[in-house]
Scaffold this motif. Structure first.
Motif, PDB file in Angstrom:
ATOM      1  N   MET C   1      50.647  17.342 -17.060  1.00 23.87           N
ATOM      2  CA  MET C   1      49.641  18.413 -16.946  1.00 23.87           C
ATOM      3  C   MET C   1      48.286  17.831 -16.552  1.00 23.87           C
ATOM      4  SD  MET C   1      48.397  19.328 -20.798  1.00 23.87           S
ATOM      5  CE  MET C   1      46.736  19.793 -20.328  1.00 23.87           C
ATOM      6  N   THR C   2      47.420  18.683 -16.059  1.00 23.32           N
ATOM      7  CA  THR C   2      46.055  18.215 -15.847  1.00 23.32           C
ATOM      8  C   THR C   2      45.255  18.474 -17.118  1.00 23.32           C
ATOM      9  OG1 THR C   2      45.468  20.335 -14.920  1.00 23.32           O
ATOM     10  CG2 THR C   2      46.050  18.603 -13.357  1.00 23.32           C
ATOM     11  N   GLY C   3      44.215  17.708 -17.289  1.00 25.36           N
ATOM     12  CA  GLY C   3      43.405  17.847 -18.487  1.00 25.36           C
ATOM     13  C   GLY C   3      43.832  16.837 -19.537  1.00 25.36           C
ATOM     14  N   LEU C   4      43.346  17.082 -20.760  1.00 25.16           N
ATOM     15  CA  LEU C   4      43.528  16.115 -21.841  1.00 25.16           C
ATOM     16  C   LEU C   4      44.691  16.529 -22.723  1.00 25.16           C
ATOM     17  CD1 LEU C   4      41.929  13.613 -23.104  1.00 25.16           C
ATOM     18  CD2 LEU C   4      41.036  15.297 -24.703  1.00 25.16           C
ATOM     19  N   GLU C   5      45.478  15.548 -23.100  1.00 22.09           N
ATOM     20  CA  GLU C   5      46.647  15.803 -23.920  1.00 22.09           C
ATOM     21  C   GLU C   5      46.657  14.764 -25.031  1.00 22.09           C
ATOM     22  OE1 GLU C   5      51.236  16.567 -22.530  1.00 22.09           O
ATOM     23  OE2 GLU C   5      49.803  15.588 -21.221  1.00 22.09           O
ATOM     24  N   VAL C   6      46.605  15.223 -26.276  1.00 24.92           N
ATOM     25  CA  VAL C   6      46.640  14.309 -27.411  1.00 24.92           C
ATOM     26  C   VAL C   6      47.968  14.497 -28.117  1.00 24.92           C
ATOM     27  CG1 VAL C   6      45.564  13.719 -29.598  1.00 24.92           C
ATOM     28  CG2 VAL C   6      44.145  14.389 -27.657  1.00 24.92           C
ATOM     29  N   ILE C   7      48.703  13.397 -28.296  1.00 24.04           N
ATOM     30  CA  ILE C   7      50.057  13.503 -28.838  1.00 24.04           C
ATOM     31  C   ILE C   7      50.205  12.614 -30.071  1.00 24.04           C
ATOM     32  CG2 ILE C   7      52.515  13.274 -28.320  1.00 24.04           C
ATOM     33  CD1 ILE C   7      51.429  13.183 -25.271  1.00 24.04           C
ATOM     34  N   GLY C   8      50.438  13.264 -31.206  1.00 19.39           N
ATOM     35  CA  GLY C   8      50.767  12.532 -32.437  1.00 19.39           C
ATOM     36  C   GLY C   8      49.740  11.502 -32.849  1.00 19.39           C
ATOM     37  N   LEU C   9      48.467  11.881 -32.816  1.00 17.33           N
ATOM     38  CA  LEU C   9      47.402  10.923 -33.088  1.00 17.33           C
ATOM     39  C   LEU C   9      47.216  10.718 -34.596  1.00 17.33           C
ATOM     40  CD1 LEU C   9      45.497   9.425 -31.141  1.00 17.33           C
ATOM     41  CD2 LEU C   9      43.765  11.119 -31.688  1.00 17.33           C
ATOM     42  N   ASN C  10      47.179   9.458 -35.013  1.00 14.84           N
ATOM     43  CA  ASN C  10      46.947   9.120 -36.419  1.00 14.84           C
ATOM     44  C   ASN C  10      45.820   8.107 -36.531  1.00 14.84           C
ATOM     45  OD1 ASN C  10      49.114  10.362 -38.223  1.00 14.84           O
ATOM     46  ND2 ASN C  10      50.297   9.563 -36.503  1.00 14.84           N
ATOM     47  N   LYS C  11      45.045   8.244 -37.615  1.00 14.56           N
ATOM     48  CA  LYS C  11      44.011   7.238 -37.864  1.00 14.56           C
ATOM     49  C   LYS C  11      43.792   7.118 -39.366  1.00 14.56           C
ATOM     50  CE  LYS C  11      40.553   4.431 -37.268  1.00 14.56           C
ATOM     51  NZ  LYS C  11      40.774   3.086 -36.699  1.00 14.56           N
ATOM     52  N   ALA C  19      43.124  11.174 -39.666  1.00 11.01           N
ATOM     53  CA  ALA C  19      43.784  11.939 -38.601  1.00 11.01           C
ATOM     54  C   ALA C  19      45.275  11.834 -38.846  1.00 11.01           C
ATOM     55  CB  ALA C  19      43.430  11.384 -37.226  1.00 11.01           C
ATOM     56  N   ARG C  20      45.936  13.000 -38.913  1.00 17.64           N
ATOM     57  CA  ARG C  20      47.350  13.065 -39.291  1.00 17.64           C
ATOM     58  C   ARG C  20      48.093  13.794 -38.204  1.00 17.64           C
ATOM     59  NH1 ARG C  20      47.940  12.572 -45.108  1.00 17.64           N
ATOM     60  NH2 ARG C  20      45.794  13.118 -45.528  1.00 17.64           N
ATOM     61  N   ASP C  21      48.818  13.073 -37.361  1.00 14.61           N
ATOM     62  CA  ASP C  21      49.698  13.677 -36.373  1.00 14.61           C
ATOM     63  C   ASP C  21      49.023  14.825 -35.616  1.00 14.61           C
ATOM     64  OD1 ASP C  21      52.034  13.940 -34.958  1.00 14.61           O
ATOM     65  OD2 ASP C  21      52.867  15.420 -36.346  1.00 14.61           O
ATOM     66  N   ILE C  22      47.900  14.533 -35.020  1.00 10.87           N
ATOM     67  CA  ILE C  22      47.155  15.582 -34.317  1.00 10.87           C
ATOM     68  C   ILE C  22      47.702  15.765 -32.900  1.00 10.87           C
ATOM     69  CG2 ILE C  22      44.917  16.246 -33.386  1.00 10.87           C
ATOM     70  CD1 ILE C  22      43.599  14.935 -35.682  1.00 10.87           C
ATOM     71  N   ASN C  23      48.009  17.009 -32.533  1.00 11.06           N
ATOM     72  CA  ASN C  23      48.413  17.349 -31.168  1.00 11.06           C
ATOM     73  C   ASN C  23      47.470  18.419 -30.639  1.00 11.06           C
ATOM     74  OD1 ASN C  23      51.109  15.880 -30.840  1.00 11.06           O
ATOM     75  ND2 ASN C  23      51.346  16.955 -32.782  1.00 11.06           N
ATOM     76  N   ILE C  24      46.796  18.123 -29.554  1.00  5.56           N
ATOM     77  CA  ILE C  24      45.873  19.095 -28.976  1.00  5.56           C
ATOM     78  C   ILE C  24      45.938  18.947 -27.459  1.00  5.56           C
ATOM     79  CG2 ILE C  24      43.414  19.482 -28.506  1.00  5.56           C
ATOM     80  CD1 ILE C  24      42.772  19.331 -31.329  1.00  5.56           C
ATOM     81  N   THR C  25      45.836  20.056 -26.742  1.00  6.78           N
ATOM     82  CA  THR C  25      45.668  19.959 -25.296  1.00  6.78           C
ATOM     83  C   THR C  25      44.348  20.621 -24.923  1.00  6.78           C
ATOM     84  OG1 THR C  25      46.796  22.031 -24.915  1.00  6.78           O
ATOM     85  CG2 THR C  25      48.130  20.022 -24.811  1.00  6.78           C
ATOM     86  N   LEU C  26      43.783  20.141 -23.842  1.00  3.00           N
ATOM     87  CA  LEU C  26      42.518  20.686 -23.359  1.00  3.00           C
ATOM     88  C   LEU C  26      42.623  20.715 -21.839  1.00  3.00           C
ATOM     89  CD1 LEU C  26      40.156  21.493 -25.141  1.00  3.00           C
ATOM     90  CD2 LEU C  26      39.074  19.316 -24.615  1.00  3.00           C
ATOM     91  N   ALA C  27      42.857  21.925 -21.307  1.00  2.00           N
ATOM     92  CA  ALA C  27      43.068  22.042 -19.864  1.00  2.00           C
ATOM     93  C   ALA C  27      41.778  22.493 -19.196  1.00  2.00           C
ATOM     94  CB  ALA C  27      44.180  23.051 -19.597  1.00  2.00           C
ATOM     95  N   PRO C  28      41.652  22.282 -17.878  1.00  2.00           N
ATOM     96  CA  PRO C  28      40.450  22.743 -17.178  1.00  2.00           C
ATOM     97  C   PRO C  28      40.216  24.217 -17.460  1.00  2.00           C
ATOM     98  CG  PRO C  28      41.819  21.435 -15.712  1.00  2.00           C
ATOM     99  CD  PRO C  28      42.582  21.585 -16.985  1.00  2.00           C
ATOM    100  N   GLY C  29      38.974  24.571 -17.747  1.00  2.00           N
ATOM    101  CA  GLY C  29      38.653  25.959 -18.029  1.00  2.00           C
ATOM    102  C   GLY C  29      38.757  26.331 -19.496  1.00  2.00           C
ATOM    103  N   ASP C  30      39.377  25.484 -20.301  1.00  2.00           N
ATOM    104  CA  ASP C  30      39.491  25.805 -21.733  1.00  2.00           C
ATOM    105  C   ASP C  30      38.132  25.839 -22.410  1.00  2.00           C
ATOM    106  OD1 ASP C  30      42.169  26.064 -21.700  1.00  2.00           O
ATOM    107  OD2 ASP C  30      42.637  24.261 -22.887  1.00  2.00           O
ATOM    108  N   ARG C  31      38.009  26.728 -23.386  1.00  2.00           N
ATOM    109  CA  ARG C  31      36.840  26.737 -24.265  1.00  2.00           C
ATOM    110  C   ARG C  31      37.375  26.755 -25.680  1.00  2.00           C
ATOM    111  NH1 ARG C  31      35.092  25.777 -20.117  1.00  2.00           N
ATOM    112  NH2 ARG C  31      33.322  26.590 -18.979  1.00  2.00           N
ATOM    113  N   LYS C  32      37.561  25.559 -26.243  1.00  2.00           N
ATOM    114  CA  LYS C  32      38.146  25.497 -27.579  1.00  2.00           C
ATOM    115  C   LYS C  32      37.090  25.101 -28.583  1.00  2.00           C
ATOM    116  CE  LYS C  32      43.019  24.669 -26.923  1.00  2.00           C
ATOM    117  NZ  LYS C  32      44.144  23.742 -26.944  1.00  2.00           N
ATOM    118  N   ALA C  33      37.272  25.579 -29.812  1.00  2.00           N
ATOM    119  CA  ALA C  33      36.412  25.122 -30.893  1.00  2.00           C
ATOM    120  C   ALA C  33      37.278  24.395 -31.903  1.00  2.00           C
ATOM    121  CB  ALA C  33      35.711  26.292 -31.553  1.00  2.00           C
ATOM    122  N   LEU C  34      36.703  23.349 -32.507  1.00  2.00           N
ATOM    123  CA  LEU C  34      37.386  22.628 -33.577  1.00  2.00           C
ATOM    124  C   LEU C  34      36.534  22.843 -34.823  1.00  2.00           C
ATOM    125  CD1 LEU C  34      39.652  20.578 -34.333  1.00  2.00           C
ATOM    126  CD2 LEU C  34      38.031  18.767 -33.805  1.00  2.00           C
TER     127      LEU C  34
END
Ligand SMILES: Nc1ncnc2c1ncn2[C@@H]1O[C@H](COP(=O)(O)OP(=O)(O)OP(=O)(O)O)[C@@H](O)[C@H]1O
Ligand SMILES: [Mg+2]
Lengths: 313, 286, 248
Positions: C1-11, C19-34
């Motif tokens: 895909m285009t944009g940002l893809e976070v898969i199973g991130l731990n810290k 950070a516990r198994d974080i999965n997030i996608t951020l595609a062009p045009g997205d307006r997400k809030a965390l």
């Protein structure tokens, strides 16, 4: 045009000094050479915020390189300067790859250690460097094949002053350039510089290399004007005094480096001739006075006074 | 075999001296994040005062040494208050500068008072000569150094692990912000630590006068040596200082025996390698 | 895909997992809030994305390419930028110089030794337009440290926009901005190019609901839920955990 004013002032002081102290030209030349060394330190400490106590490694290598070049290859002064600058830059680049990864006390200690290692090496390689006896036998050709180095040191002084002008002007341009702005950014916040995409580590190595070239040129000048290079070019004292002169004058603006060097060396010359231990008292108190009373150095003094007067009103 | 034994005994003795002198520096630098180049001055003062008491006042070694250490401790308190307090909040550069200034003044003051020549400290009879251990003999002075060093380590261990002061001290080194929030008076702790460090440095200076001879330029000559122990050990770590002091002491001694023509190059190369690999020092926090 | 893809991130910091198994996608045009309570791990998450921190495990992809090994600077060049929750500016430099630096860097000019830093025509035009966008033109030549905190926040935002990122992460952009100026932040966000991917971290729910089309809720380092603003507002768990707490 305003930016040319300090240069005019510098030229004026240089000319006045030349005529006022015709028998102290050797000392004045030393002052000018030290100014170049302290300028190289200002580029690191004042502009980029790289605190180092190892400038002697770069300065000393420039001196030995220029001395050896004059003895074995070619005794042309300007070529010797370039060789000294190149040697300083090479040493700075190679050691900088390690040094510029560190900060704080670790960086201070590592820079000191590098200079000490060079001193030991120069001592060890006595077949090349003359070891503890120093590297002698340096006789320079005339500058540009025209101006012979004379016994009183007139040529030497004028030659050193010209180099100082050129170095100062180049550093002024560099500090005002995008590269220079990025150095000031690194001083304020390396973290933010990384966040805008600057490879901070590489930039630090680059400026260390540039400072190495300038310090190497200062060392080369010292070798040429005294016709001798001794192990003391690598002394810790060289680095420490350069730092004191810089802070005394004020960091980050080049002019402070020049003023600090002139004042420190003048006080030294007078006080040390009276009594070497009183000299240490005087320099000790001078240093404390700067740190506690005028932390921004002599160059910040007018503003400090203005503020004090303002508060009185 | 004999050579290795000599290297180890002399190296350990040298390491103990380095440890005694540097440990206070490490703890105070870790505690207040202050770069202090003048610490060797306290070792010099201890040695110089002992020399003066013995040679000019005719007081025997032990009382001279005790008086000298006490005098250094007493002197260090106002020095900390007046000279060091203002620089804690400053950057590292003004700290370097101010403490170089303090070093210069110490040198000038001692040479003004006692001259710039060597200040020998004659050993008492019990510390002279050598002891026969059966398989070989050792200089008695080395044994004293090692024993005193071990007592200091034991004392410091007891102080930091078993006393209220020690617990507070460790809290203040590890989490300075939190410690002062919890109402721990960090500035008092620092005064006490500074004085203790100065006293230990004086002790090290006196005990080590054989290896690091006392004269006015002592603080400048050995400045880098002591700071290296601190940097290699890791700021604020007593155990780190001990390991670094031992390692550097033995390495330097070995190099002197084996490659005397190379001077101190091994010492500095070792420091470059260790700090290159671990910039925070052996036991320092990243 | 285009944009940002976070898969199973731990810290984890030592024993503390942030950070516990974080999965997030951020595609062009997205307006997400965390969103999420204090200490949930939101800022840590941004630091993992931008490369300030290294994850314990997990993958970060940009346009399908693994960028986990890239340095912070390289990720900026690849198009990821963030604002800092705690203002991080070049304090002794003027506002203009603060804006020049990212602009020069973006154009690859900061290696130049000769020309003056304030004589690059294109850069100067952009500096002025950013200044006027954030109503900072009057104080352009003042050192940043002399500005009020709220204005420093605006500089923070302007600097990050100057990088023209494709993935923009805003860590509490409005925190500390006086209410008189906070519309500038919302305006700046709405005025961003449509194809930009934006992730905004905020405690100010009014701002979140104004700019976000999807909301991700982070609790103790793990994603609790993700949905449209309406879904999140209706979610009882979120209300208990977060909205409930802040609305008393
Ligand atoms: N470098 C670090 N070392 C150890 N713990 C850390 C570190 N950085 C953050 N933490 C801890 O990780 C947790 C998450 O912190 P983080 O700053 O990511 O939270 P946040 O969601 O951004 O909170 P806030 O809303 O207050 O900004 C906190 O408990 C914090 O104390
Ligand atoms: Mg946060």
């Amino acid at each position: 045009m305003k930016s040319l004013l300090p240069f005019a002032l510098m030229a004026l002081v240089a000319v006045v000094a030349f005529y006022a102290f015709p028998y102290n030209l050797a000392f004045l030349t030393r002052v000018v050479i030290t100014m170049i060394l302290v300028l190289s330190l200002d580029l690191l400490i004042g502009v980029t915020g790289i605190d180092t106590l190892g400038q002697a490694a770069l300065y000393g290598t420039g001196a030995y390189a220029a001395g050896l070049f004059a003895v074995h290859v070619w005794a042309d002064p300007v070529a010797g300067l370039l060789v000294g600058g190149l040697a300083g830059a090479v040493v700075a680049f190679v050691s900088g790859l390690l040094l510029m990864r560190t900060h704080g006390l670790t960086l201070l200690m590592l820079t000191i250690a590098v200079a000490e290692v060079f001193q030991e090496l120069a001592n060890k390689l006595d077949w090349l460097t003359g070891g503890a006896d120093g590297l002698g036998g340096i006789t320079m050709n005339p500058v540009f094949g025209t101006w012979q180095f004379d016994f009183i040191g007139q040529t030497g002084y004028i030659y050193a002053v010209c180099v100082l002008f050129i170095v100062t002007a180049i550093l002024k341009v560099v500090i005002g350039s995008p590269f220079g702005l990025s150095l000031r950014g690194i001083k304020d916040s390396p973290a933010r510089m990384r966040a805008i995409g600057t490879p901070v580590g590489r930039r630090r190595v680059a400026v260390y290399t540039l400072a190495g070239a300038v310090a190497g040129i200062a060392g080369a000048l010292a070798a040429q004007s005294t016709a001798l290079v001794s192990l003391s070019v690598y002394d810790f004292q060289v680095s420490a005094e350069a730092m004191i002169m810089l802070i005394l004058g004020g960091t980050g603006r080049l002019w402070g480096a020049l003023i600090g060097t002139a004042v420190f060396m003048a006080v030294h010359e007078v006080a040390a001739s009276v009594d070497p231990f009183n000299w240490l008292f005087i320099i000790g108190f001078l240093v404390l006075a700067v740190v506690y009373a005028v932390p921004r150095g002599l160059i910040g003094l007018p503003e400090e006074i203005r503020r004090m007067v303002g508060r009185l009103k | 075999m004999n050579l290795i034994l000599s290297i180890i005994t002399d190296g350990v003795a040298f390491g103990m001296i380095l440890f005694m002198i540097s440990v206070g520096l490490s703890v105070t630098m870790g505690l207040m994040r202050v770069v202090n180049l003048a610490h060797g001055g306290f070792a010099m003062l201890g040695g110089a005062l002992t020399h003066w008491a013995m040679m000019q006042m005719g007081i025997p070694f032990l009382p001279s040494a005790v008086l000298a250490i006490l005098a250094v401790v007493v002197l260090s308190v106002p020095m900390e208050r007046v000279l060091y307090r203002p620089i804690y909040k400053m950057g590292e550069l003004p700290q370097v500068l101010a403490t170089i200034g303090i070093t210069f003044i110490m040198i000038a003051a001692i040479s003004f008072w006692l001259g710039a020549t060597l200040m020998p400290i004659p050993l008492p009879a019990v510390m002279q000569g050598s002891v026969d251990l059966g398989f070989r003999t050792l200089p008695t002075q080395r044994i004293y150094v090692v024993v005193v060093g071990l007592i200091v380590i034991g004392g410091l261990f007891f102080l930091t692990e078993r006393t209220r002061f020690g617990i507070r001290l460790r809290a203040a080194v590890d989490h300075p912000g939190t410690a002062s929030c919890l109402g721990i008076d960090t500035s008092r702790i620092f005064s006490l630590t500074f004085a203790l460090g100065a006293g230990l440095a004086a002790l090290g200076g006196i005990m080590g006068a054989e290896l690091l001879p006392i004269d006015a330029y002592y603080p400048l000559r050995y400045m880098v040596l002591f700071l290296t122990v601190v940097a290699v050990g890791g700021l604020g770590s007593i155990t780190g200082s001990f390991l670094a002091a031992m390692a550097l002491g033995i390495l330097d001694t070995a190099a002197r025996y084996q490659f005397p023509e190379f001077g101190t190059i091994f010492f500095y190369v070792a420091m470059i390698v260790i700090l290159g690999l671990r910039p925070q020092g052996l036991l320092g926090k990243a | 895909m285009t944009g940002l893809e976070v898969i199973g991130l731990n810290k984890a910091f030592g024993g503390l997992t942030v950070a516990r198994d974080i999965n997030i996608t951020l595609a062009p045009g997205d307006r997400k809030a965390l969103i999420g309570p204090n200490g949930a791990g939101k800022s840590t998450f941004t630091n993992l994305i931008t490369g300030i921190l290294e994850p314990t495990s997990g993958e970060i992809r940009l346009d399908g390419r693994d960028i986990g090994k890239l340095s912070e600077a390289q990720r900026v060049k690849a198009g990821i930028a963030k604002t800092f929750q705690i203002t991080n500016l070049f304090k002794s430099l003027t506002v203009r110089d603060n804006l020049r630096l990212p602009l020069l860097e973006r154009r690859g000019l900061t290696g130049r030794l000769i020309r003056r830093s304030d004589r690059e025509g294109g850069v100067e035009d952009e500096v002025e337009s950013l200044l006027s966008q954030f109503r900072l033109s009057d104080m352009g030549d003042r050192p940043v440290e002399r500005l009020a905190y709220g204005q420093q926040r605006l500089v923070e935002m302007a600097m990050t926009l100057a990088l023209k990122p494709r993935i923009l992460i805003l860590d509490e952009p409005a925190a500390g901005v006086p209410s008189s100026e906070s519309p500038l932040i919302a305006e700046a966000i709405s005025g961003l190019p449509q194809d930009l991917a934006v992730l905004v971290i905020e405690h100010d729910m009014a701002l979140v609901f104004k700019v976000a089309r999807r909301i991700v809720v982070l609790v103790s380092g793990a994603i609790l839920t993700e949905g449209t603003p309406e879904e999140i507002a209706a979610d009882a768990r979120v209300r208990d955990l977060y909205l409930g707490a802040s609305h008393g």
